[in-house]
Every structure is written in structure tokens, then in C-alpha cells.
Design a protein around this motif. Structure first.
Motif, short mmCIF file in Angstrom:
data_model
loop_
_atom_site.label_atom_id
_atom_site.label_comp_id
_atom_site.label_asym_id
_atom_site.label_seq_id
_atom_site.Cartn_x
_atom_site.Cartn_y
_atom_site.Cartn_z
N TRP A 1 0.83 -1.26 -0.06
CA TRP A 1 0.51 -0.02 0.04
C TRP A 1 0.92 1.16 -0.19
N TRP B 1 -7.26 -1.78 -1.39
CA TRP B 1 -6.10 -1.62 -1.60
C TRP B 1 -6.75 -3.18 0.79
N THR C 1 -3.59 -3.18 5.10
CA THR C 1 -2.20 -1.39 5.66
C THR C 1 -3.12 -0.55 6.31
N LEU D 1 -11.17 -0.93 -0.06
CA LEU D 1 -10.12 -0.39 1.40
C LEU D 1 -10.70 -1.77 2.24
N HIS E 1 -9.81 -4.91 5.72
CA HIS E 1 -8.95 -4.66 6.69
C HIS E 1 -8.55 -6.57 7.58
N SER F 1 -6.17 0.99 10.26
CA SER F 1 -6.52 0.34 8.87
C SER F 1 -7.89 1.50 8.85
N LYS G 1 -8.84 4.72 6.98
CA LYS G 1 -10.62 4.90 6.44
C LYS G 1 -10.53 6.43 6.94
N TYR H 1 -15.63 0.36 1.78
CA TYR H 1 -14.38 -0.30 3.17
C TYR H 1 -15.16 -1.65 3.95
#
Length: 109
Positions: A14, A32, A35, A57, A59, A71, A75, A87
Motif C-alpha cells: 500500500w 488496498w 494496511t 479498502l 482489513h 486501518s 479510512k 470499506y
């Protein structure tokens, strides 16, 4: 013809992709995975990100390498910089599973 560039960064990848994002204008899709935002990135302007880009994104809630709190900081940083993103969290550790691959395929639709 417009060239579409897909950018994917996993964990420390990332960091590299973030700097690419600020240098390359025609990135269309950004993904991503697990990260965080580095301290030295917090002062950088987020360029070349607009609502026409598709940004995903996600996680892992049990990530023992980069915890979920980091994370969430990323965000919030992206939202503060008016980045439209999707997300999602997964209940696994710092790895990639088939469900994520399926979600990437759906996201790229």
C-alpha cells in the motif's frame, strides 16, 4: 482509447501504491488490503483521487501484523480527504482468502 490502470497494494505494498497514486493520473481502480497510514504520509496531499475512481479498502479483524485500529485511521484519513471508498473487514488474520478474491472480482465487476 483511455488506458485504465488497476492498482493493488497488500500490507506494505500500500505504501508504494499510495505514492504511485499521487504520481500517476489515470488510475481507475484502487484496492488496498490490510494496511495502514504511515506518519510521514499524513501530511501529504491526496492527489489524483476523485469520485470517479473505484477504491476498495479492507482489513482483517484478527490481523497480528497491522492491527485494525491502524486501518481505521487510514479510512478516516481518506474520508477526511473526500475520498469515496468502500470499506470492509474480514474475520481472519494477515492473509488472503478465497472470499477476498471473490470480492475483488465483484468489485472490478
Amino acid at each position: 482509447d483511455t488506458l485504465e490502470i488497476y492498482l493493488l497494494g497488500f500490507s506494505q505494498g500500500w505504501i508504494i501504491s499510495f505514492f504511485c497514486l499521487n504520481e500517476i493520473e489515470n488510475i481507475s481502480w484502487v484496492i488496498w488490503l490490510s494496511t495502514r497510514l504511515l506518519d510521514e504520509q499524513k501530511f501529504l496531499e491526496v492527489k489524483n483521487i476523485s469520485i470517479d475512481k473505484k477504491i476498495f479498502l479492507w482489513h482483517w479483524t484478527y490481523d497480528n501484523i497491522i492491527n485494525l485500529e491502524k486501518s481505521l485511521i487510514l479510512k478516516d484519513y481518506l474520508i477526511k480527504n473526500q475520498v469515496a471508498l468502500t470499506y470492509k473487514t474480514y474475520s481472519i488474520d494477515h492473509t488472503i482468502i478465497l472470499d477476498e478474491i471473490k470480492d475483488i472480482v465483484k468489485f472490478l465487476g
